[in-house]
Design a protein around this motif. Structure first.
Motif, PDB file in Angstrom:
ATOM      1  N   GLN A 150       2.820  -2.278   1.977  1.00  0.00           N
ATOM      2  CA  GLN A 150       2.415  -1.012   2.601  1.00  0.00           C
ATOM      3  C   GLN A 150       3.099   0.162   1.921  1.00  0.00           C
ATOM      4  O   GLN A 150       2.487   1.217   1.727  1.00  0.00           O
ATOM      5  N   LEU A 153       1.254   0.652  -1.364  1.00  0.00           N
ATOM      6  CA  LEU A 153      -0.067   1.230  -1.107  1.00  0.00           C
ATOM      7  C   LEU A 153       0.027   2.721  -0.797  1.00  0.00           C
ATOM      8  O   LEU A 153      -0.779   3.525  -1.282  1.00  0.00           O
ATOM      9  N   THR A 154       1.018   3.113  -0.004  1.00  0.00           N
ATOM     10  CA  THR A 154       1.206   4.524   0.335  1.00  0.00           C
ATOM     11  C   THR A 154       1.494   5.345  -0.918  1.00  0.00           C
ATOM     12  O   THR A 154       0.920   6.416  -1.123  1.00  0.00           O
ATOM     13  N   GLN A 157      -1.800   5.364  -3.092  1.00  0.00           N
ATOM     14  CA  GLN A 157      -2.840   6.192  -2.475  1.00  0.00           C
ATOM     15  C   GLN A 157      -2.547   7.683  -2.644  1.00  0.00           C
ATOM     16  O   GLN A 157      -3.474   8.486  -2.777  1.00  0.00           O
ATOM     17  N   CYS A 159      -1.551   9.075  -5.173  1.00  0.00           N
ATOM     18  CA  CYS A 159      -1.985   9.460  -6.528  1.00  0.00           C
ATOM     19  C   CYS A 159      -3.495   9.606  -6.626  1.00  0.00           C
ATOM     20  O   CYS A 159      -4.012   9.928  -7.689  1.00  0.00           O
ATOM     21  N   LYS A 160      -4.206   9.318  -5.555  1.00  0.00           N
ATOM     22  CA  LYS A 160      -5.665   9.441  -5.476  1.00  0.00           C
ATOM     23  C   LYS A 160      -6.400   8.612  -6.527  1.00  0.00           C
ATOM     24  O   LYS A 160      -7.156   9.153  -7.337  1.00  0.00           O
ATOM     25  N   ILE A 164      -8.528   0.730  -5.050  1.00  0.00           N
ATOM     26  CA  ILE A 164      -7.306  -0.087  -5.035  1.00  0.00           C
ATOM     27  C   ILE A 164      -7.682  -1.477  -4.579  1.00  0.00           C
ATOM     28  O   ILE A 164      -8.353  -1.664  -3.564  1.00  0.00           O
TER      29      ILE A 164
END
Length: 168
Positions: A150, A153-154, A157, A159-160, A164
């Motif tokens: 997690q 992933l945070t 994410q 970094c747009k 993923i």
């Protein structure tokens, strides 16, 4: 009326029951220094490599000809990531299509002097900005509680990226 067939792409994979005794050691060769430390073999190396190749094929099918940025979570994910990238490269060489790849590494630190820290530190996160707009495959060795995944992933994410996916 017949029962609907289970879609093999959503199957849980290889399931080992809790009470399964494993394979007898007499079926395998292993280094002498493990003698006395092993009771059985649960998953033979060949099965692991076969599943890794199947995963590589699934990745190729899912991503088609789109490039991918592989993000390996060190230290545990190194060997699995290496094997997976090798299998994808072999499939690329023997295919009419290609999946261009780059590989980057990050490391997670959740312990300080053998004590668990409340927050997980991501080492190498400053280089994640290159993932913007890309298809990202995060390769992790073991997904247990999901806490470290997690955190990754945070960070990713933020970094747009375009997409993923996680392999672990």
């Amino acid at each position: 009326m017949t029962e609907p067939r289970e879609d093999t792409r959503t199957h849980r994979g290889v399931v080992i029951p809790d009470n399964w005794p494993g394979y007898c050691l007499d079926l395998f060769t292993y280094p002498e220094y493990y003698s006395g430390d092993l009771d059985c073999v649960y998953i033979p190396h060949g099965v692991i490599m076969d599943r890794t190749e199947r995963l590589a094929r699934d990745i190729m099918d899912d991503l088609g000809d789109h490039d991918i940025a592989v993000l390996c979570v060190l230290k545990g994910g190194h060997q699995f990531c290496s094997d997976l990238v090798d299998r994808i490269q072999v499939l690329n060489r023997h295919s009419s299509r290609s999946l261009p790849m780059t590989v980057d590494f990050i490391r997670l630190k959740s312990y300080l002097n053998d004590h668990s820290m409340p927050d997980i530190q991501v080492i190498g996160a400053e280089s994640l900005s290159v993932l913007a707009g890309k298809n990202v495959l995060i390769v992790e060795a073991i997904v247990d509680t999901g806490k470290t995944l997690q955190t990754v992933l945070t960070q990713v994410q933020a970094c747009k990226p375009k997409l993923i996916k996680v392999a672990g």
